[in-house]
Design a protein around this motif. Structure first.
Motif, PDB file in Angstrom:
ATOM      1  N   ARG A 279       6.216   1.616  -2.222  1.00  0.00           N
ATOM      2  CA  ARG A 279       5.863   2.652  -1.247  1.00  0.00           C
ATOM      3  C   ARG A 279       4.977   2.012  -0.174  1.00  0.00           C
ATOM      4  O   ARG A 279       4.435   0.927  -0.359  1.00  0.00           O
ATOM      5  N   ALA A 280       4.820   2.718   0.919  1.00  0.00           N
ATOM      6  CA  ALA A 280       4.009   2.186   2.009  1.00  0.00           C
ATOM      7  C   ALA A 280       2.560   2.036   1.562  1.00  0.00           C
ATOM      8  O   ALA A 280       2.030   2.846   0.814  1.00  0.00           O
ATOM      9  N   SER A 281       1.952   0.946   1.991  1.00  0.00           N
ATOM     10  CA  SER A 281       0.536   0.703   1.707  1.00  0.00           C
ATOM     11  C   SER A 281      -0.096   0.139   2.960  1.00  0.00           C
ATOM     12  O   SER A 281       0.591  -0.290   3.887  1.00  0.00           O
ATOM     13  N   GLY A 282      -1.415   0.153   3.001  1.00  0.00           N
ATOM     14  CA  GLY A 282      -2.070  -0.352   4.193  1.00  0.00           C
ATOM     15  C   GLY A 282      -3.547  -0.559   3.987  1.00  0.00           C
ATOM     16  O   GLY A 282      -4.109  -0.234   2.942  1.00  0.00           O
ATOM     17  N   VAL A 283      -4.161  -1.129   5.009  1.00  0.00           N
ATOM     18  CA  VAL A 283      -5.594  -1.382   4.972  1.00  0.00           C
ATOM     19  C   VAL A 283      -6.112  -1.335   6.411  1.00  0.00           C
ATOM     20  O   VAL A 283      -5.445  -1.790   7.353  1.00  0.00           O
TER      21      VAL A 283
ATOM     22  N   ALA B 204      13.105 -11.205  -4.639  1.00  0.00           N
ATOM     23  CA  ALA B 204      11.864 -10.449  -4.404  1.00  0.00           C
ATOM     24  C   ALA B 204      12.066  -8.973  -4.718  1.00  0.00           C
ATOM     25  O   ALA B 204      13.038  -8.354  -4.269  1.00  0.00           O
ATOM     26  N   SER B 205      11.147  -8.417  -5.501  1.00  0.00           N
ATOM     27  CA  SER B 205      11.228  -7.003  -5.869  1.00  0.00           C
ATOM     28  C   SER B 205       9.898  -6.276  -5.678  1.00  0.00           C
ATOM     29  O   SER B 205       9.663  -5.236  -6.282  1.00  0.00           O
ATOM     30  N   GLY B 206       9.034  -6.837  -4.855  1.00  0.00           N
ATOM     31  CA  GLY B 206       7.765  -6.186  -4.579  1.00  0.00           C
ATOM     32  C   GLY B 206       6.915  -7.003  -3.632  1.00  0.00           C
ATOM     33  O   GLY B 206       7.028  -8.235  -3.590  1.00  0.00           O
ATOM     34  N   TYR B 207       6.065  -6.315  -2.870  1.00  0.00           N
ATOM     35  CA  TYR B 207       5.164  -6.967  -1.925  1.00  0.00           C
ATOM     36  C   TYR B 207       3.813  -6.260  -1.977  1.00  0.00           C
ATOM     37  O   TYR B 207       3.735  -5.055  -2.192  1.00  0.00           O
ATOM     38  N   ARG B 208       2.773  -7.039  -1.737  1.00  0.00           N
ATOM     39  CA  ARG B 208       1.434  -6.459  -1.727  1.00  0.00           C
ATOM     40  C   ARG B 208       0.551  -7.232  -0.759  1.00  0.00           C
ATOM     41  O   ARG B 208       0.621  -8.470  -0.694  1.00  0.00           O
ATOM     42  N   LEU B 209      -0.285  -6.542  -0.005  1.00  0.00           N
ATOM     43  CA  LEU B 209      -1.253  -7.194   0.871  1.00  0.00           C
ATOM     44  C   LEU B 209      -2.281  -7.929   0.037  1.00  0.00           C
ATOM     45  O   LEU B 209      -2.735  -7.425  -0.994  1.00  0.00           O
TER      46      LEU B 209
END
Length: 227
Positions: free
Chosen positions: A132-136, A186-191
């Protein structure tokens, strides 16, 4: 013998290693004095084999294009201590010194770290991040990370393969149209973290893909020139 900042950084990064699977630690990052190029140096002990491993990457900041990447695995190095930070730091420092000519070419012999924009803690226990969308929030604006399905040739992943889009405010920093071979599973991304120097920005993501014991989380750098 006096320990260099590079050795200290590697030792400190590895000393806190508690995650399963492969989670390369950032040993050194920074920009050339004119902000045109970015250096990322990482190292870790491979999950399963226990082999020491390092990677050095140079990115053209304005074009967000990798100009040089070199990886090294020391398969013949017997560990005297389990996950020895000092042993790994010494290997990485010696290996980095052997690439002095290419670092000099891009004025990255002594990269400028810049100012940290943010730093997020890793997932514990290590698992795939939610799709899902994430941010900082940063002083430059809001960073937003989205992931979405993209087909690939991956044959050993039980999860959908994903691409990502990263934006700063209303500006797209990167938007995948296809998955490169390096991210085929790739099956996921994170800041993870981000830095600014002059008008140059480098954002580090973690790319999650199948590993030996849970998903690996490998750094990926997205760069941009703000003006």
């Amino acid at each position: 013998m006096r320990r260099t900042p590079l050795l200290i950084a590697a030792a400190l990064a590895l000393s806190g290693r508690t995650l399963a699977a492969d989670f390369p630690n950032i040993v050194q990052q920074g920009f050339s004095p004119d902000g045109a190029y970015h250096l990322l140096l990482t190292s870790y002990y491979q999950d399963g084999s226990g082999f020491p491993r390092a990677a050095l990457q140079i990115t053209d900041v304005r074009r967000n294009v990798i100009l040089y990447r070199r990886e090294q695995t020391w398969r013949d190095e017997a560990e005297e201590e389990e996950g020895s930070a000092a042993a790994l730091a010494a290997l990485v420092a010696q290996w980095r010194s052997g690439q002095a000519s290419v670092l000099s070419r891009y004025h990255l012999t002594a990269p400028v770290p810049g100012t940290r924009l943010f730093q997020l803690a890793p997932l514990t226990p290590q698992s795939y991040p939610a799709a899902r969308a994430s941010g900082v929030a940063t002083r430059l604006g809001h960073l937003t990370l989205n992931s979405f399905p993209l087909p690939s040739g991956c044959t050993f992943n039980d999860f959908p393969t994903l691409g990502f889009a990263l934006s700063l405010g209303v500006r797209d920093l990167q938007h995948d149209r296809r998955l490169p071979a390096s991210r085929a599973c790739a099956s996921g991304y994170r800041l993870d973290t981000g830095y600014q120097y002059k008008n140059s920005v480098a954002v580090v993501l973690r790319v999650y893909s199948p590993g030996f014991e849970g998903p690996d989380a490998v750094p990926l750098v997205v760069t941009a020139a703000l003006k």
